[in-house]
Design a protein around this motif. Sequence first.
Motif, PDB file in Angstrom:
ATOM      1  N   THR A   8       0.845  -1.188   0.000  1.00  0.00           N
ATOM      2  CA  THR A   8       0.000   0.000   0.000  1.00  0.00           C
ATOM      3  C   THR A   8       0.881   1.239   0.000  1.00  0.00           C
ATOM      4  OG1 THR A   8      -1.787  -1.091   1.195  1.00  0.00           O
ATOM      5  CG2 THR A   8      -1.739   1.303   1.302  1.00  0.00           C
ATOM      6  N   LEU A   9       0.501   2.185  -0.830  1.00  0.00           N
ATOM      7  CA  LEU A   9       1.068   3.530  -0.803  1.00  0.00           C
ATOM      8  C   LEU A   9      -0.035   4.397  -0.198  1.00  0.00           C
ATOM      9  CD1 LEU A   9       2.371   3.587  -4.485  1.00  0.00           C
ATOM     10  CD2 LEU A   9       3.654   2.920  -2.450  1.00  0.00           C
ATOM     11  N   PRO A  10       0.086   4.785   1.075  1.00  0.00           N
ATOM     12  CA  PRO A  10      -1.006   5.512   1.727  1.00  0.00           C
ATOM     13  C   PRO A  10      -1.415   6.797   1.006  1.00  0.00           C
ATOM     14  CG  PRO A  10       0.567   4.749   3.358  1.00  0.00           C
ATOM     15  CD  PRO A  10       1.178   4.491   2.008  1.00  0.00           C
ATOM     16  N   ASP A  11      -0.457   7.456   0.384  1.00  0.00           N
ATOM     17  CA  ASP A  11      -0.739   8.688  -0.360  1.00  0.00           C
ATOM     18  C   ASP A  11       0.145   8.680  -1.604  1.00  0.00           C
ATOM     19  OD1 ASP A  11      -1.030  11.228  -1.408  1.00  0.00           O
ATOM     20  OD2 ASP A  11      -0.699  12.263   0.485  1.00  0.00           O
ATOM     21  N   GLY A  12      -0.453   8.411  -2.741  1.00  0.00           N
ATOM     22  CA  GLY A  12       0.308   8.328  -3.986  1.00  0.00           C
ATOM     23  C   GLY A  12       1.125   9.573  -4.290  1.00  0.00           C
ATOM     24  N   ALA A  13       0.648  10.732  -3.881  1.00  0.00           N
ATOM     25  CA  ALA A  13       1.361  11.980  -4.158  1.00  0.00           C
ATOM     26  C   ALA A  13       2.677  12.080  -3.400  1.00  0.00           C
ATOM     27  CB  ALA A  13       0.477  13.175  -3.819  1.00  0.00           C
ATOM     28  N   THR A  14       2.790  11.410  -2.255  1.00  0.00           N
ATOM     29  CA  THR A  14       4.025  11.482  -1.463  1.00  0.00           C
ATOM     30  C   THR A  14       4.889  10.231  -1.618  1.00  0.00           C
ATOM     31  OG1 THR A  14       2.991  10.564   0.531  1.00  0.00           O
ATOM     32  CG2 THR A  14       2.952  12.972   0.265  1.00  0.00           C
ATOM     33  N   ALA A  15       4.456   9.277  -2.425  1.00  0.00           N
ATOM     34  CA  ALA A  15       5.199   8.028  -2.602  1.00  0.00           C
ATOM     35  C   ALA A  15       6.380   8.258  -3.536  1.00  0.00           C
ATOM     36  CB  ALA A  15       4.278   6.940  -3.142  1.00  0.00           C
ATOM     37  N   ARG A  16       7.390   8.901  -2.997  1.00  0.00           N
ATOM     38  CA  ARG A  16       8.585   9.245  -3.757  1.00  0.00           C
ATOM     39  C   ARG A  16       9.807   8.918  -2.917  1.00  0.00           C
ATOM     40  NH1 ARG A  16       4.770   9.375  -6.715  1.00  0.00           N
ATOM     41  NH2 ARG A  16       4.055  11.100  -7.960  1.00  0.00           N
ATOM     42  N   GLY A  17      10.855   8.428  -3.572  1.00  0.00           N
ATOM     43  CA  GLY A  17      12.100   8.126  -2.883  1.00  0.00           C
ATOM     44  C   GLY A  17      12.919   9.375  -2.632  1.00  0.00           C
ATOM     45  N   ASP A  18      14.052   9.184  -1.978  1.00  0.00           N
ATOM     46  CA  ASP A  18      14.923  10.311  -1.629  1.00  0.00           C
ATOM     47  C   ASP A  18      15.622  10.912  -2.842  1.00  0.00           C
ATOM     48  OD1 ASP A  18      14.234   9.974   1.043  1.00  0.00           O
ATOM     49  OD2 ASP A  18      15.959   8.672   1.462  1.00  0.00           O
ATOM     50  N   HIS A  96      14.129  -3.276  -1.544  1.00  0.00           N
ATOM     51  CA  HIS A  96      15.141  -2.336  -2.019  1.00  0.00           C
ATOM     52  C   HIS A  96      14.585  -1.483  -3.154  1.00  0.00           C
ATOM     53  CE1 HIS A  96      18.751  -1.166  -4.406  1.00  0.00           C
ATOM     54  NE2 HIS A  96      19.109  -0.760  -3.207  1.00  0.00           N
ATOM     55  N   ARG A  97      13.912  -2.124  -4.118  1.00  0.00           N
ATOM     56  CA  ARG A  97      13.329  -1.375  -5.243  1.00  0.00           C
ATOM     57  C   ARG A  97      12.252  -0.401  -4.746  1.00  0.00           C
ATOM     58  NH1 ARG A  97      14.638  -5.226  -9.476  1.00  0.00           N
ATOM     59  NH2 ARG A  97      16.808  -5.586  -8.904  1.00  0.00           N
ATOM     60  N   MET A  98      11.457  -0.844  -3.782  1.00  0.00           N
ATOM     61  CA  MET A  98      10.415   0.041  -3.249  1.00  0.00           C
ATOM     62  C   MET A  98      11.025   1.231  -2.509  1.00  0.00           C
ATOM     63  SD  MET A  98       7.412  -0.684  -4.227  1.00  0.00           S
ATOM     64  CE  MET A  98       6.509   0.373  -3.083  1.00  0.00           C
ATOM     65  N   ARG A  99      12.114   1.019  -1.793  1.00  0.00           N
ATOM     66  CA  ARG A  99      12.768   2.150  -1.108  1.00  0.00           C
ATOM     67  C   ARG A  99      13.301   3.151  -2.124  1.00  0.00           C
ATOM     68  NH1 ARG A  99      14.210  -1.949   2.578  1.00  0.00           N
ATOM     69  NH2 ARG A  99      16.215  -2.318   1.561  1.00  0.00           N
ATOM     70  N   LEU A 100      13.840   2.663  -3.239  1.00  0.00           N
ATOM     71  CA  LEU A 100      14.310   3.580  -4.278  1.00  0.00           C
ATOM     72  C   LEU A 100      13.153   4.360  -4.881  1.00  0.00           C
ATOM     73  CD1 LEU A 100      16.880   1.337  -6.195  1.00  0.00           C
ATOM     74  CD2 LEU A 100      17.364   3.099  -4.477  1.00  0.00           C
ATOM     75  N   LEU A 101      12.070   3.664  -5.176  1.00  0.00           N
ATOM     76  CA  LEU A 101      10.932   4.276  -5.856  1.00  0.00           C
ATOM     77  C   LEU A 101      10.067   5.138  -4.942  1.00  0.00           C
ATOM     78  CD1 LEU A 101       9.885   1.182  -7.960  1.00  0.00           C
ATOM     79  CD2 LEU A 101      10.766   3.338  -8.880  1.00  0.00           C
ATOM     80  N   ALA A 102       9.809   4.667  -3.726  1.00  0.00           N
ATOM     81  CA  ALA A 102       8.830   5.332  -2.849  1.00  0.00           C
ATOM     82  C   ALA A 102       9.401   5.809  -1.527  1.00  0.00           C
ATOM     83  CB  ALA A 102       7.667   4.373  -2.572  1.00  0.00           C
ATOM     84  N   GLY A 103      10.674   5.596  -1.285  1.00  0.00           N
ATOM     85  CA  GLY A 103      11.247   5.995   0.005  1.00  0.00           C
ATOM     86  C   GLY A 103      10.624   5.193   1.131  1.00  0.00           C
ATOM     87  N   ARG A 104      10.184   5.891   2.161  1.00  0.00           N
ATOM     88  CA  ARG A 104       9.533   5.248   3.309  1.00  0.00           C
ATOM     89  C   ARG A 104       8.011   5.344   3.215  1.00  0.00           C
ATOM     90  NH1 ARG A 104      13.617   8.370   4.810  1.00  0.00           N
ATOM     91  NH2 ARG A 104      12.212  10.067   5.302  1.00  0.00           N
ATOM     92  N   HIS A 105       7.494   5.742   2.081  1.00  0.00           N
ATOM     93  CA  HIS A 105       6.070   6.039   1.926  1.00  0.00           C
ATOM     94  C   HIS A 105       5.279   4.863   1.364  1.00  0.00           C
ATOM     95  CE1 HIS A 105       7.378  10.098   2.774  1.00  0.00           C
ATOM     96  NE2 HIS A 105       8.290   9.941   1.840  1.00  0.00           N
ATOM     97  N   TRP A 106       5.507   3.690   1.920  1.00  0.00           N
ATOM     98  CA  TRP A 106       4.791   2.488   1.484  1.00  0.00           C
ATOM     99  C   TRP A 106       4.740   1.504   2.643  1.00  0.00           C
ATOM    100  CZ3 TRP A 106       7.237  -2.373   1.075  1.00  0.00           C
ATOM    101  CH2 TRP A 106       8.621  -2.359   1.251  1.00  0.00           C
ATOM    102  N   GLU A 107       3.812   0.543   2.520  1.00  0.00           N
ATOM    103  CA  GLU A 107       3.626  -0.466   3.566  1.00  0.00           C
ATOM    104  C   GLU A 107       3.474  -1.838   2.915  1.00  0.00           C
ATOM    105  OE1 GLU A 107      -0.015   0.808   5.347  1.00  0.00           O
ATOM    106  OE2 GLU A 107       0.867   2.673   6.101  1.00  0.00           O
ATOM    107  N   LEU A 108       4.118  -2.826   3.526  1.00  0.00           N
ATOM    108  CA  LEU A 108       3.922  -4.213   3.129  1.00  0.00           C
ATOM    109  C   LEU A 108       2.805  -4.749   3.994  1.00  0.00           C
ATOM    110  CD1 LEU A 108       4.750  -6.796   1.626  1.00  0.00           C
ATOM    111  CD2 LEU A 108       6.449  -7.187   3.423  1.00  0.00           C
ATOM    112  N   ARG A 109       1.676  -5.122   3.381  1.00  0.00           N
ATOM    113  CA  ARG A 109       0.490  -5.555   4.113  1.00  0.00           C
ATOM    114  C   ARG A 109       0.429  -7.064   4.341  1.00  0.00           C
ATOM    115  NH1 ARG A 109      -1.543  -1.671   6.841  1.00  0.00           N
ATOM    116  NH2 ARG A 109      -3.288  -0.706   5.859  1.00  0.00           N
TER     117      ARG A 109
END
Length: 115
Positions: A8-18, A96-109
């Motif tokens: 889950t990306l709680p907010d797609g607008a903020t799902a960005r990596g560093d 690792h790929r999710m951290r690059l793509l979304a940073g900390r803005h995602w959750e593994l459900r």
Amino acid sequence: MAARYYLTLPDGATARGDEPSLSFTAQGGDAFAEQLQDALRHDTLFERWRLMQDEPDEVDPSLGATDPDATVKGEQHHLRINLVVTTALSGSVLKHRMRLLAGRHWELRDVTAAA
């Protein structure tokens, strides 16, 4: 053996990596799914990241693993994006790929075996 990951990306607008050049640019469930699927099927994102490291030749090559059969389905519910990933890649590579793509803005459900 393939697994199914529910993200889950709680907010797609903020799902960005560093690093903006490695981050998601998507604006909807289907686009997020497409970008993640591409990052799992090909090593392009990994290689761009690896070359940014101080010692690229010392990066663990197992992080560059790919799965040409990986699939990602995306759904958007208001700001929230749900992604279902089916892949034979390890959880550490996916994370690792999710951290690059979304940073900390995602959750593994959840994680289940893929049929």
